[in-house]
Design a protein around this motif. Structure first.
Motif, short mmCIF file in Angstrom:
data_model
loop_
_atom_site.label_atom_id
_atom_site.label_comp_id
_atom_site.label_asym_id
_atom_site.label_seq_id
_atom_site.Cartn_x
_atom_site.Cartn_y
_atom_site.Cartn_z
N MET A 288 0.82 -1.21 0.00
CA MET A 288 0.00 0.00 0.00
C MET A 288 0.86 1.26 0.00
O MET A 288 0.50 2.27 -0.61
CB MET A 288 -0.94 0.00 1.21
CG MET A 288 -2.00 -1.09 1.16
SD MET A 288 -3.03 -1.09 2.64
CE MET A 288 -3.89 0.46 2.45
N ALA A 289 1.99 1.19 0.67
CA ALA A 289 2.85 2.37 0.78
C ALA A 289 3.79 2.53 -0.41
O ALA A 289 4.45 3.57 -0.53
CB ALA A 289 3.67 2.28 2.07
N ASP A 290 3.87 1.55 -1.27
CA ASP A 290 4.80 1.58 -2.40
C ASP A 290 4.47 2.75 -3.33
O ASP A 290 3.36 2.85 -3.85
CB ASP A 290 4.72 0.27 -3.17
CG ASP A 290 5.82 0.13 -4.20
OD1 ASP A 290 6.60 1.09 -4.37
OD2 ASP A 290 5.89 -0.92 -4.86
N ARG B 125 5.33 -7.76 -7.45
CA ARG B 125 5.88 -6.57 -8.10
C ARG B 125 6.66 -6.94 -9.36
O ARG B 125 6.71 -6.16 -10.31
CB ARG B 125 6.80 -5.81 -7.14
CG ARG B 125 6.10 -5.12 -5.97
CD ARG B 125 7.10 -4.22 -5.24
NE ARG B 125 6.54 -3.64 -4.03
CZ ARG B 125 6.79 -4.08 -2.81
NH1 ARG B 125 7.57 -5.14 -2.63
NH2 ARG B 125 6.27 -3.50 -1.76
N ALA B 126 7.28 -8.12 -9.34
CA ALA B 126 8.11 -8.54 -10.47
C ALA B 126 7.31 -9.25 -11.55
O ALA B 126 7.83 -9.50 -12.64
CB ALA B 126 9.22 -9.46 -9.97
N SER B 127 6.05 -9.61 -11.27
CA SER B 127 5.27 -10.42 -12.19
C SER B 127 4.54 -9.57 -13.22
O SER B 127 4.05 -8.47 -12.93
CB SER B 127 4.24 -11.26 -11.42
OG SER B 127 4.88 -12.15 -10.53
N ASP B 128 4.46 -10.10 -14.42
CA ASP B 128 3.61 -9.50 -15.45
C ASP B 128 2.16 -9.95 -15.28
O ASP B 128 1.23 -9.19 -15.50
CB ASP B 128 4.11 -9.89 -16.85
CG ASP B 128 5.51 -9.38 -17.13
OD1 ASP B 128 5.63 -8.20 -17.49
OD2 ASP B 128 6.47 -10.15 -16.96
N GLY C 38 -0.09 -4.01 -9.00
CA GLY C 38 -0.24 -3.57 -10.39
C GLY C 38 -0.03 -4.65 -11.41
O GLY C 38 -0.02 -4.36 -12.62
N THR C 39 0.12 -5.90 -10.98
CA THR C 39 0.28 -6.98 -11.94
C THR C 39 -1.07 -7.32 -12.56
O THR C 39 -2.12 -7.14 -11.93
CB THR C 39 0.88 -8.22 -11.26
OG1 THR C 39 1.13 -9.21 -12.23
CG2 THR C 39 -0.05 -8.78 -10.21
N ARG D 181 -4.42 -1.05 -9.28
CA ARG D 181 -3.91 -0.51 -8.01
C ARG D 181 -4.95 0.40 -7.36
O ARG D 181 -5.13 0.35 -6.14
CB ARG D 181 -2.60 0.26 -8.24
CG ARG D 181 -2.07 0.86 -6.93
CD ARG D 181 -0.62 1.23 -7.00
NE ARG D 181 -0.17 1.88 -5.79
CZ ARG D 181 0.19 1.26 -4.67
NH1 ARG D 181 0.15 -0.06 -4.62
NH2 ARG D 181 0.60 1.93 -3.61
N ALA D 182 -5.63 1.21 -8.15
CA ALA D 182 -6.66 2.08 -7.58
C ALA D 182 -7.76 1.25 -6.92
O ALA D 182 -8.24 1.59 -5.84
CB ALA D 182 -7.24 2.97 -8.67
#
Length: 629
Positions: A421-423, A516-519, A542-543, A597-598
């Motif tokens: 959440m903080a990213d 984070r690293a995944s498509d 965001g994946t 993400r939203a």
């Protein structure tokens, strides 16, 4: 009901002076208060301590020369002068006679509990007891004598606090050794204080003590303590119960955040609560509670586990009554104002609380596929609790499709991963791949404990159904540990993964880094999932999410631009969705990341979630004549 304020600290910290001053101020305001010194004295232990002193003295004479110099091996400090040497000699005796440790602990605690019972009996009709020292100090002395490290001492205390009262207000007056030495002339040396300080720091952090600099002026500190006492005693006490398992899952981590958010340490605002947690296993989640300052009470109680079959039900039938009686005694001792059970099968503590007249809130985090079992659970939940919290509307409708008189059935989402959440990074860009993940191709990840209902077999079927040209453009990874009793399924998935070239990494603590690293992140449960954490975390990371259209997932991915939903158990449809994302010219993140993400942030926004939980507690307490301040 007698309330407690407990003040601890090393010698010379000013705790006795502060305790007396607080009692004086409270009496001036009309509070019926009593000051009790609750440290340990030697009665039953006095003869044994004399024998031990003789043994320690003999040990010292044998290991030092005539001039007092050390004659034993290098690195052993048992011949050192001062308090550090005395402790080292005691530790050496303990190592020499390990068979006597449990007996020694038993006698020390028996001696102390008898003293404690006598002292508290004198204060039975008092509204408030201000305790100078307590069982924490007894444990510190034990830890020093037996050579425990601070973490072990904390775990020991978490078990002991199921047998003694957790003080309502806990204060640690912290001073450095040199300050104490300047204040008092009867302290052996700086080591006497320094060795204790490490223990007190660990205990204060784990049990949610308010830490105060003991060098500040006494008038200033006494005013602060009076205000703190009044504020904390006005807050209702919420006790959480979770019959946790060896594998640390989403329910464990969400409870850590919920207790922290509801607790007074999270925010000094009106409407807070004093919190504590009962767990049955000392898993890694205990350390998370400690880091949050939430007191943990550890005891190996029982819960029904349908997955354990007939032997598990027989074991529960035999041990269940003991668990019920344990919680009856625990609630009578700790006197919580509200009990929140964190699992649908935690009905024994709920029944114990109901029997004691304590309001209960149930947390509903799972579906029950057997109609008769679901109906029975819904009746039991409604009968034993004033309210229930479902993590999704699908779960709420599953148990309570219609209103039930006298029971509030509400939906409150779980809290989300704090780091995700903080990213503040750009979610359109993939992050670095964690250790163990091969390079090359778009990364397609499936996260979840390895059992049939999570659908790893469906994921592998989908990978197998992909065209070879598509498979060459992707890197496929399974993340998740095995489940007790499901080892055969884990072995089969591992075998198939190797054949298909899918990397299987087992249990990992860095799941957010994987997402984070995944498509592409795949969720393919074959049975209804209530509010799956991997879906929330994938949205936050965001994946591009491919999720099974079952349970609470359709509520979480409510629009096309947030992810792709597929029929559960359909490997061909899942393969088509994965192929579309792997082959697409625009990256999967460019299509979904911003909206995903939203959506994730909206789902787990702590402000409305905390407010809903706080409002529910307040309503339940108000119905029983207790209100949050």
């Amino acid at each position: 009901m007698t309330r407690w304020v407990c003040i601890v600290g090393t010698d010379g910290s000013g705790k006795t002076t502060l305790s007396a001053r607080l009692v004086e101020q409270l009496r001036e305001s009309g509070v019926d208060v009593r000051h009790e010194w609750l440290g340990a004295e030697s009665y039953l232990m006095a003869p044994l301590r004399k024998v031990l002193k003789l043994v320690w003295g003999r040990r010292r004479r044998l290991t030092t020369g005539s001039g007092g110099s050390r004659t034993n091996v290098a690195g052993d400090t048992s011949g050192a002068p001062g308090y550090r040497g005395e402790i080292a000699r005691k530790n050496a005796v303990v190592k020499r006679y390990p068979w006597a440790i449990q007996g020694y602990i038993f006698l020390v605690l028996l001696d102390y509990r008898l003293q404690l019972r006598r002292k508290l009996h004198r204060a039975r009709d008092t509204d408030l007891v201000v305790a100078d020292r307590y069982v924490f100090d007894v444990a510190v002395n034990l830890g020093l004598t037996l050579g425990w490290d601070p973490a072990f001492l904390v775990r020991f205390l978490q078990q002991q606090m199921t047998r003694v009262r957790l003080p309502d207000v806990r204060v640690f007056l912290r001073v450095e050794p040199e300050v104490s030495l300047a204040r008092k002339d009867d302290i052996p040396d700086a080591d006497y204080l320094g060795l204790r300080l490490a223990y007190y720091d660990a205990v204060a952090a784990a049990f949610g003590f308010e830490v105060r600099d003991g060098t500040r002026p006494i008038e200033e500190t006494s005013s602060w303590l009076l205000q703190l006492t009044q504020l904390e005693l006005a807050k209702p006490h919420v006790h959480y119960v979770h019959s946790n398992n060896h594998d640390v899952g989403g329910a464990d981590k969400v409870l850590v955040r919920m207790a922290e958010h509801m607790g007074s340490r999270a925010a000094e605002r009106p409407g807070g609560f004093r919190v504590s947690v009962s767990l049955r296993l000392a898993t890694d989640v205990v350390e998370l509670h400690e880091a949050a300052g939430t007191p943990v009470l550890l005891r190996g109680f029982e819960r029904p586990q349908l997955s354990a079959g007939l032997p598990g039900l027989i074991r529960f039938g035999l041990a269940g009554p003991h668990t019920f009686l344990y919680f009856r005694r625990l609630f009578a001792l700790q006197q919580p104002d509200l009990v929140h059970v964190n699992d649908v099968y935690d009905f024994l503590p709920a029944l114990a609380a109901r029997r004691a007249g304590i309001p209960v809130v149930y947390h509903l985090r799972m579906f029950q596929g057997r109609p008769r079992v679901r109906t029975s659970l819904a009746w039991l939940i409604a009968w034993s609790s004033q309210a229930s919290v479902a993590v999704s509307d699908a779960v709420r409708q599953h148990y309570f499709p219609r209103p039930v008189r006298g029971h509030r059935a509400e939906m409150v989402h779980d809290l989300g991963d704090v780091d995700l959440m903080a990213d503040q990074g750009n979610v359109l860009l993939v992050g670095p791949r964690p250790d163990g993940v091969p390079d090359g191709g778009r990364l397609v990840t499936m996260v979840g404990r390895v059992e049939e209902l999570k659908g790893q077999a469906v994921f592998l079927d989908a990978v197998e159904a992909l065209k070879p040209s598509v498979r060459e453009c992707g890197t496929f990874v399974l993340v998740g540990g095995s489940v007790p009793g499901k080892e055969a399924y884990f072995d089969e998935i591992l075998r198939r993964a190797r054949v298909l070239g899918v990397t299987m990494l087992g249990f990992r603590r860095d799941v957010p880094a994987f997402l984070r690293a995944s498509d592409v992140s795949v969720h393919c449960s074959t049975e209804p999932d209530s509010f799956p954490g991997v879906v929330v975390e994938s949205l936050l990371a965001g994946t591009a999410l491919v999720g099974a259209r079952v349970g609470g997932v359709p509520e979480m991915v409510s629009e096309l631009g947030q992810g792709v939903l597929v029929s559960p158990g359909d490997a061909d449809v899942l393969a088509a969705a994965i192929a579309d994302l792997i082959e697409a010219v625009p990256t999967p993140r460019s299509r979904f990341a911003a909206a995903a993400r939203a959506r994730g942030l909206a789902l787990v926004d702590p402000a409305p979630i905390d407010e809903q939980t706080r409002a529910l507690y307040t309503a339940v307490l108000a119905a029983r004549g207790r209100s949050a301040q």
